[in-house]
Structure formats: structure tokens, C-alpha cells
Write a protein that holds these residues in place. Structure first.
Motif, PDB file in Angstrom:
ATOM      1  N   ARG A 203     -28.240  20.917  -2.719  1.00  0.00           N
ATOM      2  CA  ARG A 203     -27.464  19.950  -1.911  1.00  0.00           C
ATOM      3  C   ARG A 203     -28.459  19.652  -0.712  1.00  0.00           C
TER       4      ARG A 203
ATOM      5  N   ARG B 181     -31.281  17.431  -1.585  1.00  0.00           N
ATOM      6  CA  ARG B 181     -31.035  16.337  -1.759  1.00  0.00           C
ATOM      7  C   ARG B 181     -30.606  15.349  -0.599  1.00  0.00           C
TER       8      ARG B 181
ATOM      9  N   THR C 252     -34.031  14.575   1.570  1.00  0.00           N
ATOM     10  CA  THR C 252     -34.558  13.378   0.949  1.00  0.00           C
ATOM     11  C   THR C 252     -33.916  12.187   1.248  1.00  0.00           C
TER      12      THR C 252
ATOM     13  N   ARG D  18     -24.574  14.152 -11.850  1.00  0.00           N
ATOM     14  CA  ARG D  18     -25.112  13.317 -10.518  1.00  0.00           C
ATOM     15  C   ARG D  18     -23.760  13.010  -9.802  1.00  0.00           C
TER      16      ARG D  18
ATOM     17  N   ASP E 144     -22.998  16.155  -7.806  1.00  0.00           N
ATOM     18  CA  ASP E 144     -23.824  16.622  -6.636  1.00  0.00           C
ATOM     19  C   ASP E 144     -23.597  15.578  -5.665  1.00  0.00           C
TER      20      ASP E 144
ATOM     21  N   GLN F 198     -24.409   8.499   0.003  1.00  0.00           N
ATOM     22  CA  GLN F 198     -24.052   9.403  -0.907  1.00  0.00           C
ATOM     23  C   GLN F 198     -22.963   8.928  -1.576  1.00  0.00           C
TER      24      GLN F 198
END
Length: 423
Positions: free
Chosen positions: A109, A112, A115, A362, A365, A397
Motif C-alpha cells: 500500500r 502504491r 508511486t 486491483r 488495493d 485512488q
């Protein structure tokens, strides 16, 4: 137009192959119990999770994999198993799998979110030295814990040169530097003559960067530090919890029960000759019903603005739309495990189920990453630029959530169009 549920178990082929009895279930459970014990032995040989070796990480992943399959099979085929034994071991295996998965989940996490921050702010990445001293205290990590993240990067504003060697003043908080430059601005020199190359020799932001991107770049570094501090702390706690769990009497009791399962499966009377296909079909029916309850029509739009508005609500609780999708993910996993029992693990992986599972992974996440960004934004006394960057990250997100739903919808509806007759 006639409609029917997805024919995931292919009953026509199953009829020609004959019934699959409880003996197949017993063989599958024994095989998974053997895999569990093999992974446990490898885990002990590699020194456990405290050693940080690759073999230990692979062993923990294998432990979770076999524990999930045993738990899923006990859930789907529980009428054929001893009820007391099944209800006793199934929650324990679920506890073990969840405990071992938390550390990896926090680490993934964090990667992610960092990034995504780099992508959103247009920042460049440079490898960094292990954190020490003031920098380590600010980030909430130590050099020892930093070793597990050799690829961690820092956010550099666009157009700024990468630092060659960090001076002693490089560890000062970014907020102090920003406030100092704001309080005493230097007189602006006259602009140099244009060279036609579109580049700038100054030390400020890139002249072509829009104002909102510049503000996002300022807050992205602080937001990344805040997220790293919070999620690294959570990962460290999950690591300690996993160590305690693997050394506890509760885990040893679970390992003993799995060892007994590797030699003897407590089937009920008459279960050895009972066909497993009706129970597998019931698992498929539960999956089909759960998918039918999803808003697939809304998810069929590449940009689902209505769902994004609900996803950006200030309510600290998880979005109510996410829970049904998480449930479908679990039911899809149970269906896959039921198919493995029917085919004794020899059936090749179905591409459609693999793609659907990846889309739902996905979705999970991105949903949890959005929740982590929202939680960080609720930190008291953070700078407005930091809160702005976290808000943009949360929205990004939630966009990823909708993209995953769209991918699942495309995969599922395409299969339905191929399978459902038109007359």
C-alpha cells in the motif's frame, strides 16, 4: 430473451466425466496440508520473518496460500466434514492467513501511494541513502527497517537538479525552508533573453508548470513523508504481530491439526461416495447472485462520476459500494478453490476467472489505498498543501477503484454474451 447464470462448472463435461466423490476432497485436503507443512519447514530453515530472507517471504506466502485453500474447501464442502472439527480449525486458519498477510499489505500500500504521488506531481525519482539521524526520526523509520525498502524514492520538484551529496542542512524540514523563502523573497532579476529552447536556468519551478501542479509538488513531499511514517509504523506493528503469532501456542495448535489432516481427513459417514458437484454448483450460484447484485450497468461507464462523488464523501467509514465488490472477490476465490477440488488441481487456469480476480484485487488495493490517504488527511495540524496533495491522491485512488470495476464488468459481461443463448 432467455437468461441464465454463468455456467462455470460446465455440467455437460462433468456428466461425461462421472461424479466426483468425497475421496477427491480428502485427497485435495491432504495435499494442501502437506504443502502447509512443507512451507512451515522452509520457514523455520530460513530463520523466520525476522531474518528478512527471500526464502522466508516465499515460505510465508506458501503458508497463506495453503491455509486459504484449506479454509475455502472446508467452507464449501462443510456438509461432508465433521462439523465440530471443521468449525474449530477453519477460523484458526483464517486468523493465521490474515495475520501473515498484513505486513505485506501495508508495504504494498505504501509503494502504491508513493508511486501515485510521484505520477500526480510530475516528480522525478532518485535513489536515496538509508535514513539516519534527523531524517530517520522525521520519517518514523530506522536504518534497520529501511533495509526492507531498498527501492524507496524521494519526490523532487520538476526542473530542480537532483542533489549530488546531501549537505548537513539537507535534513531540515521542508516546511522551514518554504516558510523562510516566503518570508524573505529575493528581488526578482530581469528575465534573461529568450533562447528559443523553452528551458530555464533558474532554480525555481519549471516555468511551464501550471500553478496547481506546483502546489501539488510542494505538498507531495510532505504527504509522502506522512504516509511513509504512518504506514511504516503499521507495517512494523504487523511484523511484530506475525512474529508473536508464529511463536504462540495458538499457532502450534493449528500446525498440529494440519499435521493430522495430512494423514487423516475427518469425513462424515457416507461422504466418501457423495458427489461434490452440487456443493460446487452452490458456490457458483452464490457468486452469480452476488455479481447480479452489483451495479454493473453503472460500472460499465469508463468514467463513473456518480460513484466518484460518493467515494469522495467526508464520511470516515468505508464507502458502502465497496463492500459488495469485496464480497464478490471472496466468493470468486471460493469458486476457484471448489473447481480445484473437482479437477484435482489438474485443470488449467481459466483466463476469464484469472482476469476477473485480478480486476477485483486491483479494486481492493485501490480502495484500501484511498482509505489510507483519507486517514492521513485527517491528521491534525497538517499544512494546507499536504492536505491538498492527500486529497488529490484520494481522488486518484477512487478513480482506480472505478477503473477496476469497469475492467471486471467488461470481463464478466463479455463472457455472459458468449454463453447466454439469444432465443
Amino acid at each position: 430473451m432467455a437468461t441464465r447464470h454463468h455456467d462455470l462448472t460446465d455440467p455437460a463435461a462433468a456428466e461425461t466425466a462421472g461424479p466426483v466423490t468425497g475421496e477427491a476432497l480428502a485427497g485435495y485436503l491432504r495435499a494442501q496440508a502437506t504443502e502447509f507443512l512443507r512451507a512451515l519447514r522452509l520457514h523455520r530453515e530460513t530463520g523466520g520473518p525476522g531474518a528478512g530472507a527471500e526464502g522466508s517471504v516465499a515460505a510465508a506466502r506458501a503458508l497463506r496460500r495453503s491455509a486459504r485453500r484449506i479454509t475455502g474447501s472446508l467452507h464449501t464442502y462443510r456438509p461432508l466434514l465433521d462439523a465440530d472439527w471443521s468449525e474449530e480449525i477453519r477460523p484458526e486458519l483464517a486468523w493465521l492467513s490474515g495475520t501473515l498477510a498484513m505486513e505485506h499489505a501495508y508495504e504494498a500500500r505504501l509503494e502504491r501511494l508513493l508511486t501515485a504521488l510521484q505520477r500526480l506531481s510530475g516528480a522525478t525519482t532518485t535513489p536515496t541513502e538509508p535514513l539516519t539521524g534527523t531524517t530517520a526520526a522525521r520519517a518514523g523509520t530506522t536504518p534497520k527497517s529501511r533495509k526492507t525498502h531498498p527501492t524507496r524514492t524521494t519526490l523532487i520538484p520538476p526542473g530542480a537538479p537532483a542533489p549530488a551529496t546531501a549537505p548537513a542542512s539537507a535534513t531540515a524540514p521542508a516546511s522551514a525552508t518554504a516558510s523562510a523563502s516566503t518570508a524573505a523573497p529575493a528581488p526578482a532579476p530581469s528575465p534573461p533573453p529568450s533562447t528559443g529552447t523553452g528551458t530555464s536556468t533558474g532554480t525555481g519551478p519549471h516555468p511551464t508548470a501550471p500553478p496547481d501542479r506546483g502546489n501539488l509538488t510542494v505538498g507531495a513531499a510532505k504527504a509522502g513523508a506522512l504516509l511513509e511514517r504512518q504506514l511504516t509504523l503499521a507495517r512494523t506493528r504487523a511484523h511484530s504481530t506475525a512474529l508473536q503469532a508464529l511463536g504462540s501456542s495458538r499457532f502450534h495448535a493449528v500446525a498440529d491439526k494440519v499435521a493430522l489432516l495430512a494423514s487423516e481427513v475427518p469425513l462424515t459417514a457416507g461422504a466418501a461416495g457423495t458427489d461434490l458437484r452440487p456443493l460446487a454448483a452452490a458456490a457458483e450460484e452464490r457468486l452469480s447472485d452476488a455479481v447480479a447484485a452489483l451495479p454493473l450497468v453503472t460500472a460499465g461507464h469508463p468514467y463513473n462520476a456518480e460513484a466518484l462523488v460518493h467515494g469522495l464523501s467526508p464520511d470516515p467509514a468505508p464507502h458502502p459500494q465497496d463492500a459488495p465488490w469485496h464480497q464478490v472477490r471472496l466468493l470468486l476465490r471460493l469458486h476457484r478453490y471448489a473447481r480445484e477440488v473437482l479437477h484435482a488441481g489438474t485443470e488449467p487456469v481459466e483466463v476469464r476467472l484469472l482476469q476477473a480476480g485480478q480486476a477485483l484485487d486491483r479494486h481492493r488495493d485501490a480502495s484500501e489505498a484511498a482509505a489510507a490517504a483519507a486517514q492521513a488527511a485527517r491528521t491534525p495540524r497538517i499544512a494546507p498543501a499536504t492536505a491538498y496533495a492527500l486529497g488529490v491522491l484520494h481522488a486518484d485512488q477512487r478513480h482506480e477503484v472505478e477503473a477496476a470495476r469497469y475492467a471486471f464488468q467488461r470481463c464478466w459481461q463479455k463472457d455472459r454474451q458468449e454463453r447466454v443463448p439469444t432465443s
